[in-house]
Design a protein around this motif. Structure first.
Motif, short mmCIF file in Angstrom:
data_model
loop_
_atom_site.label_atom_id
_atom_site.label_comp_id
_atom_site.label_asym_id
_atom_site.label_seq_id
_atom_site.Cartn_x
_atom_site.Cartn_y
_atom_site.Cartn_z
N ILE A 2 30.82 35.64 46.46
CA ILE A 2 32.25 35.57 46.11
C ILE A 2 32.73 37.00 45.94
CG2 ILE A 2 33.87 34.79 44.33
CD1 ILE A 2 32.61 32.22 44.38
N GLU A 3 33.79 37.37 46.62
CA GLU A 3 34.21 38.78 46.65
C GLU A 3 34.90 39.22 45.38
OE1 GLU A 3 33.26 40.75 48.96
OE2 GLU A 3 32.53 39.27 50.41
N ASP A 4 35.51 38.25 44.69
CA ASP A 4 36.34 38.61 43.55
C ASP A 4 35.74 38.02 42.27
OD1 ASP A 4 38.60 39.70 42.39
OD2 ASP A 4 39.64 37.77 42.43
N LEU A 5 35.51 38.89 41.28
CA LEU A 5 34.89 38.42 40.04
C LEU A 5 35.69 37.30 39.39
CD1 LEU A 5 32.70 38.71 37.84
CD2 LEU A 5 34.11 40.48 36.78
N ALA A 6 37.04 37.45 39.40
CA ALA A 6 37.88 36.43 38.74
C ALA A 6 37.67 35.06 39.37
CB ALA A 6 39.36 36.84 38.82
N ASP A 7 37.48 35.03 40.69
CA ASP A 7 37.25 33.74 41.37
C ASP A 7 35.92 33.13 40.94
OD1 ASP A 7 39.62 34.03 42.71
OD2 ASP A 7 38.71 34.89 44.51
N ALA B 284 38.24 35.22 29.15
CA ALA B 284 39.35 34.24 29.19
C ALA B 284 39.48 33.62 30.59
CB ALA B 284 40.66 34.91 28.79
N GLN B 285 39.00 34.34 31.62
CA GLN B 285 39.06 33.78 32.99
C GLN B 285 37.93 32.77 33.24
OE1 GLN B 285 38.79 37.42 35.22
NE2 GLN B 285 40.95 37.94 34.94
N MET B 286 36.95 32.76 32.33
CA MET B 286 35.86 31.78 32.49
C MET B 286 36.38 30.38 32.15
SD MET B 286 32.64 33.88 30.81
CE MET B 286 31.52 32.49 30.77
#
Ligand code: NAI
Ligand code: 3PY
Length: 330
Positions: A193-198, A226-228
């Motif tokens: 996955i390229e983006d940590l937030a994703d 908080a994004q988890m």
């Protein structure tokens, strides 16, 4: 030829069985068992090689005083406790021992995840402090792991060993690692996955397996936690600095994270008055039965420690007998 001196700075106590067996022909080995860098003053300056564990750091002020040193072996994987650039500028190689405990750390990460996901730690703590009878209302609802998402930050040796274990449990494994070579995902059957937030948004468990660097310092902080997913689990067997442990505490208090396992902390051992430690010791605080704290022990096994000592000593022997060191990291 005059005899060399190898100093083992921390962690290892005499007898220096492995070290003397390997190095005895060319060097005297001294174990300092130091608990702070300042304890090294006056004892390390004439070392020809140094074997360093993870209890202390070697910073510029110590490296500057080394008169003969050719090699610093970080007997372990993570080398964030050595000023590598400064050592290089003084002509000193820094090497690590990358392959002594990969399986142990992977086992520990998965073990801690299972303990938390299956509610074992939670239920055990409740029973232990005498709360309630043997009834199922005590059981914090747990979910089936099969099909859940295991998200890794870092997919190197330990990350991939952990991924194989998570896959064996039937989990979908995804990873964020901007430096992993292309193809690792294909060969292991895991998803990049390229983006940590994703990654954080879809993972039921987030497990850190990256080194501590300027980039990864507090990569898991208030904002990223908080994004988890609400109700997810965080496992850190990487380095304390990778996760802001106080942000973890806040996320547990807010009931955003379900649970967390911290094998490593930014200050080891932690200060007694650290709010995390105080909350974790308080049976009335949610951290008590939802956070696991380990004393930086994920790596530890007798076999792993033997490997670390043997491989570290062999690398010193190479350098003291005129060969090039292995696993140089600076
Ligand atoms: N708790 C313990 O007892 C132990 C902890 N460790 C820690 O585990 C870490 C990983 O060990 P290995 O897998 O053997 O190292 P490794 O070097 O094989 O793998 C590290 C991975 O992290 C990736 N990475 C680097 N920067 C990143 C970033 N900004 N974001 C995401 N990924 C990034 C690298 O590309 C690499 O694939 C070590 O650096 C060490 O700090 C290692 C051994 C024992
Ligand atoms: O090998 C490592 O990096 C460890 O954390 C144990 O020393």
């Amino acid at each position: 030829m005059s005899r060399s001196k190898v100093v083992v700075t921390d962690f290892i106590h005499p007898p220096l069985t492995h070290e003397e067996k390997i190095l005895g022909e060319v060097a005297d080995t001294v174990a300092l068992n130091a608990f702070s860098e300042d304890n090294l003053v006056g004892k390390i300056e004439d070392a020809d090689a140094i074997m360093l564990y993870h209890f202390i750091s070697l910073s510029e002020k110590t490296i500057l005083r080394l008169e003969n040193c050719k090699l610093i072996v970080r007997c372990g994987v993570g080398f964030d406790n050595v000023d590598r650039a400064f050592a290089r500028s003084r002509g000193i190689d820094v090497a690590n021992v990358p392959d002594y405990g990969t399986e142990e750390v992977a086992d520990s990460a998965i073990g801690m995840m299972l303990t938390l996901a299956r509610g074992v730690h939670f239920m055990n703590s409740r029973l232990q402090r005498g709360e309630g009878p043997w009834v199922y209302e005590q059981v914090r609802p747990t979910h089936r792991l099969r099909g859940r998402v295991f998200g890794m930050i870092g997919a190197g040796r330990i990350g991939t060993a952990t991924a194989l274990r998570a896959k064996a449990l039937g989990m979908r494994v995804v990873y964020y690692d901007p430096y992993a070579p292309d193809g690792r995902d294909k060969s292991l059957g895991i998803e990049r996955i390229e983006d940590l937030a994703d990654l954080l948004a879809i993972s039921d468990v987030v497990s850190a397996h990256c080194p501590r660097t300027e980039e990864t310092q507090h990569i898991l902080n208030d904002e990223t936690i908080a994004q988890m997913k609400r109700g997810s689990i965080l496992v850190n067997t990487a380095r304390g600095g990778v996760v802001d442990a106080h942000a973890v505490l806040r996320a547990i208090e807010a009931d955003h994270l379900r649970a967390a396992a911290l094998d490593v902390l930014e200050i080891e051992p932690p200060e007694e008055n650290d709010p995390l430690m105080q909350a974790w010791r308080d049976p009335s605080h949610p951290a008590f039965d939802r956070i696991i704290i380990n004393p930086h022990a994920a790596f530890y096994s007798e076999e792993g420690l033997d490997d670390m000592r043997i491989k570290g000593s062999q690398n010193c022997y190479r350098v003291l007998t005129g060969e090039k060191p292995r696993n140089v990291v600076n």
